[in-house]
Design an enzyme around this catalytic site. Structure first.
Site, PDB file in Angstrom:
ATOM      1  N   PHE A   1      60.792 -17.019  56.216  1.00  0.00           N
ATOM      2  CA  PHE A   1      62.249 -16.941  56.009  1.00  0.00           C
ATOM      3  C   PHE A   1      62.859 -18.345  55.888  1.00  0.00           C
ATOM      4  CE2 PHE A   1      66.272 -16.646  58.728  1.00  0.00           C
ATOM      5  CZ  PHE A   1      67.110 -16.494  57.627  1.00  0.00           C
TER       6      PHE A   1
ATOM      7  N   ASP B   1      50.880 -21.567  53.732  1.00  0.00           N
ATOM      8  CA  ASP B   1      51.219 -20.365  54.508  1.00  0.00           C
ATOM      9  C   ASP B   1      50.002 -19.450  54.523  1.00  0.00           C
ATOM     10  OD1 ASP B   1      54.403 -19.101  55.033  1.00  0.00           O
ATOM     11  OD2 ASP B   1      52.624 -17.916  55.488  1.00  0.00           O
TER      12      ASP B   1
ATOM     13  N   LYS C   1      48.396 -20.045  69.101  1.00  0.00           N
ATOM     14  CA  LYS C   1      47.519 -20.940  68.344  1.00  0.00           C
ATOM     15  C   LYS C   1      48.301 -21.786  67.348  1.00  0.00           C
ATOM     16  CE  LYS C   1      43.438 -19.439  66.956  1.00  0.00           C
ATOM     17  NZ  LYS C   1      42.393 -18.515  66.425  1.00  0.00           N
TER      18      LYS C   1
ATOM     19  N   TYR D   1      55.737 -17.508  72.847  1.00  0.00           N
ATOM     20  CA  TYR D   1      56.493 -18.282  71.842  1.00  0.00           C
ATOM     21  C   TYR D   1      57.156 -19.497  72.498  1.00  0.00           C
ATOM     22  CZ  TYR D   1      59.817 -19.160  68.010  1.00  0.00           C
ATOM     23  OH  TYR D   1      60.549 -19.724  66.992  1.00  0.00           O
TER      24      TYR D   1
ATOM     25  N   THR E   1      69.185 -17.707  63.451  1.00  0.00           N
ATOM     26  CA  THR E   1      69.561 -17.922  62.051  1.00  0.00           C
ATOM     27  C   THR E   1      69.301 -16.649  61.265  1.00  0.00           C
ATOM     28  OG1 THR E   1      68.946 -20.234  62.298  1.00  0.00           O
ATOM     29  CG2 THR E   1      69.162 -19.421  60.046  1.00  0.00           C
TER      30      THR E   1
END
Ligand code: UDP
Length: 312
Positions: free
Chosen positions: A12, A32, A92, A146, A176
């Site tokens: 995103f 990616d 990771k 996270y 966001t």
């Protein structure tokens, strides 16, 4: 103008960032592994001069031939639904992926730009949150995968700066939203808009009194570029300080979409932060940055994107 590597460039935020870098004449190497990113986010960029895409998992290795002026490390699943679905990958990419990306920047003599998060503040006891606040994170809770990965990422980034003299920037990104969010990403803005457009009930978790401060993606990415070009080492908050309760957000979505959906209440997830609002004094003083897009206008733009991708 330079040659910039964007990890997570099909995600995103990464995909918007790649587009804005190309707009200003930079070359972009987009990396990616498409675990949460999507080719549909970048397919409009393939025809543009200076854009390259490489499918690669930066947690395994990163190498890019040729000169590189900056490495912008945006690779990471970032939605709360990902925290339970793919926790090990999140840990990771925040640790090994950041290490590999730092290694690339060091080998190339490039500037390193870390996408960090307001989640480093956890469930904050200081409000609004300045960069000097150390946070209140549960390391072993479901969000810890996270939060701690990003805290580690900040720590190793500053270690490379101090120990290797690497030129670094760290942005702490607050909530966001905007086009190219995944419709099934599970977050409040995407859930509410998709639910409203499909005439399904809006699922407010808890009593909806918890707060967030929502920044439209164009404002956010403008802040990234200002920070990249600045000399601000150390974390910088980039987010919209206009704070709303989640119930207010749900009501705003109903108003903007004109939906007749009802609001239903569901259990609050574990360790869900009660409040969040950036202190943006550092960004406004040193970067001259402030957000401009107001919530209703941003919801409208995001809703029209979801209408298009969902064929509504
Ligand atoms: N939330 C909600 N309904 C949803 C999705 C999220 O009420 O369908 C709540 C969530 O519990 C949190 C807030 O909205 O309190 C913001 O959640 P989001 O996933 O957007 O971002 P984050 O929790 O990472 O700030």
């Amino acid at each position: 103008m330079g040659r910039i590597v964007v990890t997570g460039g099909a995600g995103f935020l990464g995909s918007h960032l790649c587009a804005r870098l190309l707009d200003r004449g930079d070359q972009v190497v987009c990396l990616d592994n498409l675990i949460t990113g999507s080719l549909s986010n970048i397919e409009h960029l393939f025809a543009r001069p200076g854009f390259t895409f490489v499918e690669l998992d930066v947690s395994t290795y990163v190498w890019v031939p040729g000169e590189v002026d900056a490495v912008m490390h945006f690779a990471s699943p970032a939605s709360p639904i990902d925290f339970e679905r793919i926790p090990i990958q999140i840990l990771k990419v925040g640790s090994l992926g950041t290490h590999n990306s730092l290694g690339l920047a060091k080998a190339k003599g490039a500037r390193f730009f870390l996408a960090s998060t307001s989640e480093v503040y956890g469930d904050p006891l200081v409000h609004p949150q300045p960069e000097t606040y150390w946070g209140n994170v549960n390391p072993i809770g479901p969000r810890g995968v996270y939060d701690e990965a990003k805290r580690f990422a900040e720590a190793i980034t500053m270690a490379y700066h101090r120990h290797h003299g690497l030129d670094v920037r760290i942005v702490r990104i607050f909530n966001t939203y905007g086009p190219q969010m995944r419709p099934d990403d599970g977050r409040s803005v995407s859930n509410f808009i998709v639910q409203a457009l499909q005439g399904r009930p809006l699922t407010v978790y808890g009593d909806g009194s918890q707060t967030r401060s929502f920044c439209y993606v164009d404002d956010e990415v403008r802040g990234f570029l200002a920070l990249l070009d600045s000399d601000l080492v150390g974390p910088t908050n980039i987010g919209n300080p206009n704070e709303f309760t989640i119930l207010e957000l749900a009501q705003a979505v109903l108003e903007v979409t004109g939906s007749a959906s009802e609001i239903v209440f569901e259990p609050l997830p574990v360790d869900d932060p009660m409040q969040r609002k950036p202190d943006i004094a550092r960004a406004s003083e040193h970067l001259g940055w402030k957000p401009e897009v107001e919530l209703h206008a941003g919801i409208e733009a995001t809703a029209s994107y979801f209408r298009q991708v969902l064929g509504l």
